[in-house]
Design a protein around this motif. Structure first.
Motif, short mmCIF file in Angstrom:
data_model
loop_
_atom_site.label_atom_id
_atom_site.label_comp_id
_atom_site.label_asym_id
_atom_site.label_seq_id
_atom_site.Cartn_x
_atom_site.Cartn_y
_atom_site.Cartn_z
N GLN A 233 -10.29 1.77 -4.08
CA GLN A 233 -8.84 1.95 -4.03
C GLN A 233 -8.17 0.58 -4.10
O GLN A 233 -8.58 -0.36 -3.42
N VAL A 234 -7.13 0.49 -4.94
CA VAL A 234 -6.33 -0.73 -5.02
C VAL A 234 -4.90 -0.34 -4.72
O VAL A 234 -4.34 0.55 -5.39
N LEU A 235 -4.34 -0.95 -3.71
CA LEU A 235 -2.95 -0.69 -3.33
C LEU A 235 -2.05 -1.68 -4.06
O LEU A 235 -2.32 -2.88 -4.05
N LEU A 236 -1.01 -1.15 -4.70
CA LEU A 236 -0.06 -1.96 -5.46
C LEU A 236 1.26 -1.99 -4.72
O LEU A 236 1.70 -0.97 -4.19
N PHE A 237 1.92 -3.16 -4.71
CA PHE A 237 3.15 -3.33 -3.94
C PHE A 237 4.27 -3.89 -4.82
O PHE A 237 4.05 -4.82 -5.59
N TRP A 238 5.44 -3.31 -4.65
CA TRP A 238 6.67 -3.81 -5.24
C TRP A 238 7.60 -4.09 -4.08
O TRP A 238 7.84 -3.22 -3.25
N ARG A 239 8.13 -5.29 -4.01
CA ARG A 239 9.05 -5.62 -2.93
C ARG A 239 10.05 -6.65 -3.43
O ARG A 239 9.67 -7.73 -3.86
N ASP A 240 11.30 -6.27 -3.42
CA ASP A 240 12.38 -7.21 -3.72
C ASP A 240 13.62 -6.73 -2.98
O ASP A 240 13.53 -5.87 -2.10
N SER A 241 14.78 -7.25 -3.31
CA SER A 241 15.99 -6.92 -2.55
C SER A 241 16.40 -5.46 -2.68
O SER A 241 17.09 -4.93 -1.81
N SER A 242 15.96 -4.78 -3.73
CA SER A 242 16.37 -3.39 -3.92
C SER A 242 15.22 -2.39 -3.83
O SER A 242 15.44 -1.18 -3.91
N ARG A 243 14.00 -2.86 -3.65
CA ARG A 243 12.86 -1.95 -3.72
C ARG A 243 11.72 -2.40 -2.82
O ARG A 243 11.35 -3.57 -2.80
N SER A 244 11.17 -1.45 -2.11
CA SER A 244 9.97 -1.67 -1.32
C SER A 244 9.10 -0.44 -1.51
O SER A 244 9.38 0.62 -0.97
N GLU A 245 8.03 -0.59 -2.28
CA GLU A 245 7.21 0.56 -2.66
C GLU A 245 5.74 0.18 -2.65
O GLU A 245 5.38 -0.96 -2.93
N GLN A 246 4.93 1.17 -2.37
CA GLN A 246 3.48 1.00 -2.39
C GLN A 246 2.88 2.19 -3.12
O GLN A 246 3.28 3.33 -2.89
N ARG A 247 1.92 1.94 -4.01
CA ARG A 247 1.20 3.00 -4.71
C ARG A 247 -0.27 2.66 -4.73
O ARG A 247 -0.64 1.48 -4.74
N ALA A 248 -1.10 3.68 -4.80
CA ALA A 248 -2.54 3.46 -4.86
C ALA A 248 -3.07 3.89 -6.22
O ALA A 248 -2.64 4.90 -6.78
N ILE A 249 -4.00 3.11 -6.74
CA ILE A 249 -4.77 3.51 -7.91
C ILE A 249 -6.23 3.44 -7.50
O ILE A 249 -6.58 2.87 -6.45
N HIS A 250 -7.09 4.01 -8.30
CA HIS A 250 -8.52 3.98 -8.02
C HIS A 250 -9.24 3.38 -9.22
O HIS A 250 -8.95 3.72 -10.37
N VAL A 251 -10.15 2.48 -8.93
CA VAL A 251 -10.87 1.75 -9.96
C VAL A 251 -12.33 2.19 -9.91
O VAL A 251 -12.99 2.04 -8.88
N ASP A 252 -12.79 2.74 -11.01
CA ASP A 252 -14.18 3.18 -11.13
C ASP A 252 -15.02 1.97 -11.52
O ASP A 252 -14.82 1.38 -12.58
N MET A 253 -15.94 1.58 -10.65
CA MET A 253 -16.77 0.39 -10.85
C MET A 253 -18.22 0.81 -11.11
O MET A 253 -18.73 1.71 -10.44
N LEU A 254 -18.85 0.16 -12.07
CA LEU A 254 -20.26 0.39 -12.37
C LEU A 254 -21.02 -0.93 -12.26
O LEU A 254 -20.51 -1.98 -12.66
N LYS A 255 -22.24 -0.85 -11.77
CA LYS A 255 -23.09 -2.04 -11.68
C LYS A 255 -23.96 -2.10 -12.93
O LYS A 255 -24.75 -1.19 -13.20
N ARG A 256 -23.77 -3.16 -13.68
CA ARG A 256 -24.53 -3.38 -14.91
C ARG A 256 -25.15 -4.77 -14.88
O ARG A 256 -24.44 -5.75 -14.69
#
Length: 147
Positions: free
Chosen positions: A113-136
């Motif tokens: 899981q990678v949490l993404l953040f937006w924060r400025d004078s008009s916005r404070s937001e957090q969203r999560a994405i998921h990164v599929d990782m493979l060992k090669r």
């Protein structure tokens, strides 16, 4: 008992107690080793990604190739839009990230899981994405971004 002997005994007692308490309070790492390594690789990639130009271009993609599976890299080479494929898939790029939870689905696969953040004078937001990782070949690589 002399003062110097008492001082030596007290020093040994304090030193022994400090060592005992320091080792007794350590927490064992219960995370799957695959997750530990995959999270570290995801953190390195996103640190590199956020530290540079996040707009999509073939040049920027080539700079990120070493972090991606060959299949994922090839699939992105045909992409034409300018959205950030590694975060939201849009031009609305976050300001910061934090690597979160991990689930190891197999010894050579993990979803981070990678949490993404937006924060400025008009916005404070957090969203999560998921990164599929493979060992090669001993390296953890990004195979998919799941929004």
């Amino acid at each position: 008992m002399k003062f110097s002997e008492l001082r030596t005994i007290l020093f040994v007692f304090v030193l022994s107690s400090t060592v005992l308490f320091a080792t007794a309070c350590s927490m064992p790492n219960l995370e799957n080793p695959a997750c530990t390594d995959a999270r570290s690789a995801a953190s390195r990639f996103y640190g590199f990604h956020f530290g540079g130009d996040m707009t999509f271009s073939q040049e920027n993609l080539a700079a990120r190739e070493k972090y991606l599976t060959p299949e994922f890299y090839r699939s992105l080479q045909t992409r034409n839009d300018a959205g950030d494929v590694f975060t939201t898939g849009t031009a609305d790029v976050p300001k910061a990230f934090r690597v979160g939870e991990c689930e190891s689905t197999a010894g050579d696969q993990a979803i981070v899981q990678v949490l993404l953040f937006w924060r400025d004078s008009s916005r404070s937001e957090q969203r999560a994405i998921h990164v599929d990782m493979l060992k090669r070949n001993g390296e953890w690589l990004i195979d998919k971004i799941l929004n």
